[in-house]
Write a protein that holds these residues in place. Structure first.
Motif, short mmCIF file in Angstrom:
data_model
loop_
_atom_site.label_atom_id
_atom_site.label_comp_id
_atom_site.label_asym_id
_atom_site.label_seq_id
_atom_site.Cartn_x
_atom_site.Cartn_y
_atom_site.Cartn_z
N GLU A 363 0.78 -1.26 0.17
CA GLU A 363 -0.04 0.13 0.23
C GLU A 363 0.92 1.44 0.05
O GLU A 363 0.39 2.34 -0.24
N SER A 364 2.09 1.14 0.32
CA SER A 364 2.96 2.28 0.45
C SER A 364 3.91 2.49 -0.98
O SER A 364 4.79 3.29 -1.09
N SER A 365 3.50 1.43 -1.76
CA SER A 365 4.64 1.21 -2.87
C SER A 365 4.15 2.39 -3.94
O SER A 365 3.16 3.11 -3.68
N PHE A 366 4.92 2.55 -4.94
CA PHE A 366 4.66 3.58 -5.97
C PHE A 366 3.75 2.94 -7.03
O PHE A 366 4.00 3.48 -8.27
N LEU A 367 3.28 1.71 -7.19
CA LEU A 367 2.32 1.44 -7.92
C LEU A 367 1.10 2.03 -7.88
O LEU A 367 0.60 2.59 -7.02
N GLY A 368 0.45 1.84 -9.36
CA GLY A 368 -0.96 2.54 -9.28
C GLY A 368 -1.81 1.88 -8.46
O GLY A 368 -1.64 0.59 -8.09
N GLN A 369 -3.10 2.64 -8.34
CA GLN A 369 -4.03 1.90 -7.45
C GLN A 369 -4.82 0.56 -7.98
O GLN A 369 -4.84 -0.20 -7.01
N GLU A 370 -4.91 0.74 -9.12
CA GLU A 370 -5.51 -0.67 -9.60
C GLU A 370 -4.74 -1.79 -9.55
O GLU A 370 -5.00 -2.92 -9.08
N GLU A 371 -3.19 -1.51 -9.74
CA GLU A 371 -2.12 -2.89 -9.66
C GLU A 371 -1.97 -3.21 -8.19
O GLU A 371 -2.01 -4.25 -7.75
N ARG A 372 -2.17 -2.16 -7.25
CA ARG A 372 -2.05 -2.59 -5.76
C ARG A 372 -3.18 -3.50 -5.49
O ARG A 372 -3.14 -4.24 -4.60
N GLU A 373 -4.55 -2.91 -5.82
CA GLU A 373 -5.46 -3.75 -5.33
C GLU A 373 -5.46 -5.25 -5.89
O GLU A 373 -5.56 -5.97 -5.10
N ALA A 374 -5.01 -5.17 -7.26
CA ALA A 374 -4.90 -6.75 -7.67
C ALA A 374 -3.95 -7.59 -6.77
O ALA A 374 -4.03 -8.68 -6.56
#
Length: 384
Positions: A363-374
């Protein structure tokens, strides 16, 4: 610095280690030049004419680990002079990056951000852009090969600027040019003391204007004021290590009455610690590295730190956003699975707590929201 560390596993943690290794994990603080395979370093050094202390892979790995455990910063840094020396061509950078992905996959990592400083890889004429492109090519090769095997590993680059070289403005422009081609964020590394983030304030402003997130090494080799500066001047969204935030946490001298009528002592957070906790600024903690570099020495009662002196558990219990990382897998002789098993043994964590650390990091990564959720759904399902 004085430290006492132990091998990656003991008999009591072997089975836990294997269980953890099979589960999906997140790595946010791992240096590319600190994670080469010993055999690869030997092969590339031979080709480049770089002299190594030994050409036996096991002996080389053991030497680096002994150096890291020695308490000597000079010996700890020996490995980086050797690894960067063989990472000066596009071909070698590409290979190291590809193997980096393969090694993460073997340890069960599904998302990682790899940090490195392209400015340190120009001794044989590579431009900054050529260096970034070579690393990205290697990362993509590794990810594609795993995808063919129906395995998932996603890796993004963090461009680091070395604090002592005053090339942060160049590094920011480099990150901007490659933000849609593999670069997910920015970092400053190198000697923390004497090179505060405020020295690079214009570079961090340029990053913010370009909407590129930053993590800053702080609270490792320097204290609370370094963390404050990372937050203010560096606009840090995460703190690289950050363990010395514990110096801004104290216990009241006088007891207060607890709910059950007994005496209790109040935990007092300073301004910086309260900001970091209340705003859930992520701490990229690397337990073994923190022990080896002396970052947790201030918390050892007798001057000889062990892993149980690490403030990790205190910070976790107080609600800080903590994650677990390796920092330098070759140099420290660790894996992410091994670090998690080490903390589980030291502080009695169950799998549920270890899963918390993965979600904190994701959740603290610099990924986008959609990728984090997946990825979050994948991680939670597996760790249950």
């Amino acid at each position: 610095m004085t430290a006492t560390s132990s091998p990656e596993t003991t008999g009591s943690t072997d089975s836990l280690l294997e269980q953890i290794r099979s589960l999906p994990k997140v790595s946010l603080h791992d240096h590319l030049d600190g994670g080469l395979r010993p055999a690869t370093l030997i092969e590339l050094a031979r080709e480049a004419g770089v002299e190594l202390p030994t050409e036996d892979p096991e002996a080389l790995a053991r030497r680096f680990r002994e150096n890291a455990d020695s308490g000597s910063l000079e010996r700890y840094l020996e490995a980086f002079g050797l690894t960067t020396a063989v990472m000066q061509t596009a071909q070698n950078l590409r290979r190291v990056a590809r193997e980096y992905v393969e090694d993460l996959a073997a340890d069960g990592v599904v998302y990682a951000e790899v940090r490195w400083a392209p400015e340190q890889h120009q001794q044989q004429g590579l431009s900054l852009d050529e260096a970034v492109e070579a690393v990205q090519a290697g990362l993509e090769e590794g990810m594609a090969a795993l995808e063919d095997e129906d395995r998932i590993v996603v890796v993004g680059q963090l461009i680091s600027a070395m604090r002592q070289s005053d090339r942060a403005d160049e590094a920011v422009e480099l990150a901007k040019r490659h933000r849609d081609r593999g670069v997910v964020g920015f970092d400053i590394a190198g000697p923390e003391h004497g090179f505060p983030p405020s020295r690079f304030a214009p570079a961090f402003t340029a990053l913010a204007e370009a909407m590129i997130p930053a993590t800053v090494h702080a609270g490792e080799a320097d204290g609370v004021e370094s963390i404050r500066d990372a937050l203010v001047s560096g606009r840090a969204q995460r703190l690289g290590h950050g363990v010395r935030i514990a110096e801004d946490v104290s216990i009241s001298e006088e007891p207060v009455t607890s709910d059950d009528g007994g005496d209790a002592y109040e935990v007092i957070l300073g301004d910086v610690a309260r900001w970091v906790r209340d705003r859930q600024v992520h701490l990229e903690v690397s337990p073994t590295s923190n022990l080896q570099t002396g970052a947790i020495a201030p918390f050892a009662s007798d001057g000889t730190a062990t892993i149980t002196d690490h403030p990790f558990d205190m910070l976790y219990q107080l609600g800080f956003n903590v994650g677990v990382n390796t920092d330098n897998r070759l140099v420290s002789g660790v894996t992410l699975s091994g670090e998690l098993a080490l903390l589980a043994e030291a502080f009695g964590y169950e799998l549920a707590e270890l899963a918390d650390f993965q979600i904190n990091a994701l959740e603290s990564s610099f990924l986008g929201q959609e990728e984090r959720e997946a990825l979050s759904a994948l991680i939670l399902e597996a760790w249950q």
